[in-house]
Motif scaffolding. Structure first.
Motif, PDB file in Angstrom:
ATOM      1  N   THR A 114     -18.546 -20.906  40.539  1.00 57.01           N
ATOM      2  CA  THR A 114     -19.863 -21.545  40.688  1.00 57.01           C
ATOM      3  C   THR A 114     -20.216 -21.652  42.167  1.00 57.01           C
ATOM      4  O   THR A 114     -21.348 -21.345  42.581  1.00 57.01           O
ATOM      5  CB  THR A 114     -19.852 -22.941  40.033  1.00 57.01           C
ATOM      6  N   HIS A 115     -19.258 -22.082  42.972  1.00 58.15           N
ATOM      7  CA  HIS A 115     -19.449 -22.181  44.434  1.00 58.15           C
ATOM      8  C   HIS A 115     -19.892 -20.826  45.004  1.00 58.15           C
ATOM      9  O   HIS A 115     -20.855 -20.752  45.775  1.00 58.15           O
ATOM     10  CB  HIS A 115     -18.120 -22.637  45.059  1.00 58.15           C
ATOM     11  N   GLU A 116     -19.210 -19.766  44.624  1.00 58.02           N
ATOM     12  CA  GLU A 116     -19.555 -18.445  45.164  1.00 58.02           C
ATOM     13  C   GLU A 116     -20.967 -18.032  44.761  1.00 58.02           C
ATOM     14  O   GLU A 116     -21.729 -17.489  45.563  1.00 58.02           O
ATOM     15  CB  GLU A 116     -18.546 -17.390  44.699  1.00 58.02           C
ATOM     16  N   ILE A 118     -23.468 -19.931  44.088  1.00 60.44           N
ATOM     17  CA  ILE A 118     -24.466 -20.722  44.827  1.00 60.44           C
ATOM     18  C   ILE A 118     -24.735 -20.076  46.176  1.00 60.44           C
ATOM     19  O   ILE A 118     -25.872 -20.089  46.665  1.00 60.44           O
ATOM     20  CB  ILE A 118     -23.999 -22.188  44.962  1.00 60.44           C
ATOM     21  N   HIS A 119     -23.720 -19.469  46.768  1.00 61.99           N
ATOM     22  CA  HIS A 119     -23.944 -18.738  48.024  1.00 61.99           C
ATOM     23  C   HIS A 119     -25.019 -17.656  47.862  1.00 61.99           C
ATOM     24  O   HIS A 119     -25.714 -17.322  48.821  1.00 61.99           O
ATOM     25  CB  HIS A 119     -22.653 -18.070  48.498  1.00 61.99           C
ATOM     26  N   PHE A 120     -25.134 -17.098  46.687  1.00 59.37           N
ATOM     27  CA  PHE A 120     -26.143 -16.042  46.479  1.00 59.37           C
ATOM     28  C   PHE A 120     -27.561 -16.574  46.733  1.00 59.37           C
ATOM     29  O   PHE A 120     -28.469 -15.805  47.028  1.00 59.37           O
ATOM     30  CB  PHE A 120     -26.079 -15.500  45.036  1.00 59.37           C
ATOM     31  N   GLU A 133     -24.277 -23.023  54.911  1.00 56.77           N
ATOM     32  CA  GLU A 133     -23.934 -22.169  53.766  1.00 56.77           C
ATOM     33  C   GLU A 133     -22.828 -22.818  52.928  1.00 56.77           C
ATOM     34  O   GLU A 133     -22.933 -22.905  51.700  1.00 56.77           O
ATOM     35  CB  GLU A 133     -23.484 -20.790  54.263  1.00 56.77           C
ATOM     36  N   GLU A 134     -21.789 -23.278  53.602  1.00 58.62           N
ATOM     37  CA  GLU A 134     -20.685 -23.907  52.861  1.00 58.62           C
ATOM     38  C   GLU A 134     -21.065 -25.301  52.363  1.00 58.62           C
ATOM     39  O   GLU A 134     -20.618 -25.736  51.294  1.00 58.62           O
ATOM     40  CB  GLU A 134     -19.432 -23.977  53.723  1.00 58.62           C
ATOM     41  N   GLY A 135     -21.880 -25.995  53.149  1.00 58.53           N
ATOM     42  CA  GLY A 135     -22.288 -27.336  52.743  1.00 58.53           C
ATOM     43  C   GLY A 135     -23.103 -27.317  51.464  1.00 58.53           C
ATOM     44  O   GLY A 135     -22.883 -28.135  50.559  1.00 58.53           O
TER      45      GLY A 135
END
Ligand code: ZN
Length: 301
Positions: A114-116, A118-120, A133-135
């Motif tokens: 899910t985290h990855e 969201i980066h999209f 980006e990480e936040g």
């Protein structure tokens, strides 16, 4: 973890025997490369995990944040789910490892995919802004999973109370753009998002939140495939929410250590921790804002 600078290695490791599977989620197509013979679990369980993760991200953004994505699943001999990394060049894609002996529960409880994904949904920005980006990925991931019923609101706030202190400035901190520690990158960025979310909701009578800002940025073409100045993203986000919180907060936190009284913030939001878990107090001054952030399934667009 975001690793777009490693994009030239993105296709390494693909096995000739890997099968490609396509799923449709949130109006988008996701191609999944996987060699299911490597795992105790069958292919269906792995595809269900990808689908579930994509549905959580779709719930938050109102659609899957890119029209097409690829997920490359590799096997590992240890752990459950690990080593997620996302890329924008060559099209949105991520690589993630699953333990050979991973169980259904391991996949159900996984947060990394899910985290990855969201980066999209946010543009690639300069390295000094990596914290945003990480936040965003760190802050949004549990909220997204709660929005599809995987986590309860108590679990989301319990994790925030437990982990958010890692994002506070330590001695010698020079602000988010200049302090590239793990804590300030992931949890400092998440703290920025939480503060922005609360402030936007205060200023709009809880009618708008960070979610509205992030959806607008994504709708304007802000995806991992695009390189943007951070200010462009924040201007679009501000326009879609309360008009100025993101830029203002960025001005305050980018080059200076900003102390945040988390204990006071949790009390205002009505999040009470007893060390074991949290209880949510609906009589607290900002309880409605807490519910707005993570308390119900927000509208789909
Ligand atoms: Zn990440």
């Amino acid at each position: 973890m975001l690793g777009r600078l490693l994009c030239t290695t993105a296709t390494m490791g693909l096995r000739a025997s890997s099968a490609s599977n396509r799923i449709m989620v949130g109006g988008s197509t996701i191609d999944i490369s996987i060699n299911s013979e490597q795992f105790d679990l069958g292919q269906t369980a792995l595809l269900d995990w990808v689908t579930r993760s994509a549905q959580a991200v779709t719930a938050y953004f109102g659609r899957f944040p890119v029209a097409h994505a690829r997920v490359h699943i590799t096997v590992s001999q240890h752990g459950r789910v690990s080593h997620g990394v996302s890329f924008g060049q060559g099209g949105a894609h991520c690589r993630i490892s699953v333990g050979q002996h991973a169980t259904l529960a391991d996949l159900y409880n996984d947060w990394e995919l899910t985290h990855e994904m969201i980066h999209f949904g946010f543009p690639s920005v300069e390295d000094r802004h990596h914290w945003i980006e990480e936040g965003i990925a760190t802050y949004v991931e549990p909220i997204a999973r709660a929005s599809v019923g995987i986590l309860s609101a108590e679990q989301v706030w319990g994790e925030m109370v437990r982990d958010m202190p890692q994002g506070l400035p330590q001695a010698g901190d020079l602000g988010l753009d200049h302090t590239h520690t793990w804590g300030r990158t992931y949890w400092g960025g998440a703290l920025f998002c939480l503060m922005a979310d609360v402030e936007i909701r205060k200023r709009t009578g809880n009618s708008k939140g960070l979610q509205d800002a992030l959806r607008a940025i994504n709708r304007a073409g802000g995806t991992i495939e695009a390189d943007w100045p951070l200010e462009r993203a924040f201007q679009i986000g501000d326009k879609a929410s309360d008009g100025g919180t993101l830029i203002t907060l960025y001005g305050q936190m980018s080059s200076k250590p900003v102390e945040v009284d988390l204990g006071h913030l949790w009390a205002q939001l009505g999040v009470r921790s007893d060390g074991q878990g949290v209880a949510l107090d609906d009589q607290a001054p900002l309880a409605a804002i807490r519910s707005g952030i993570c308390g119900f399934n927000k509208r789909r667009e």
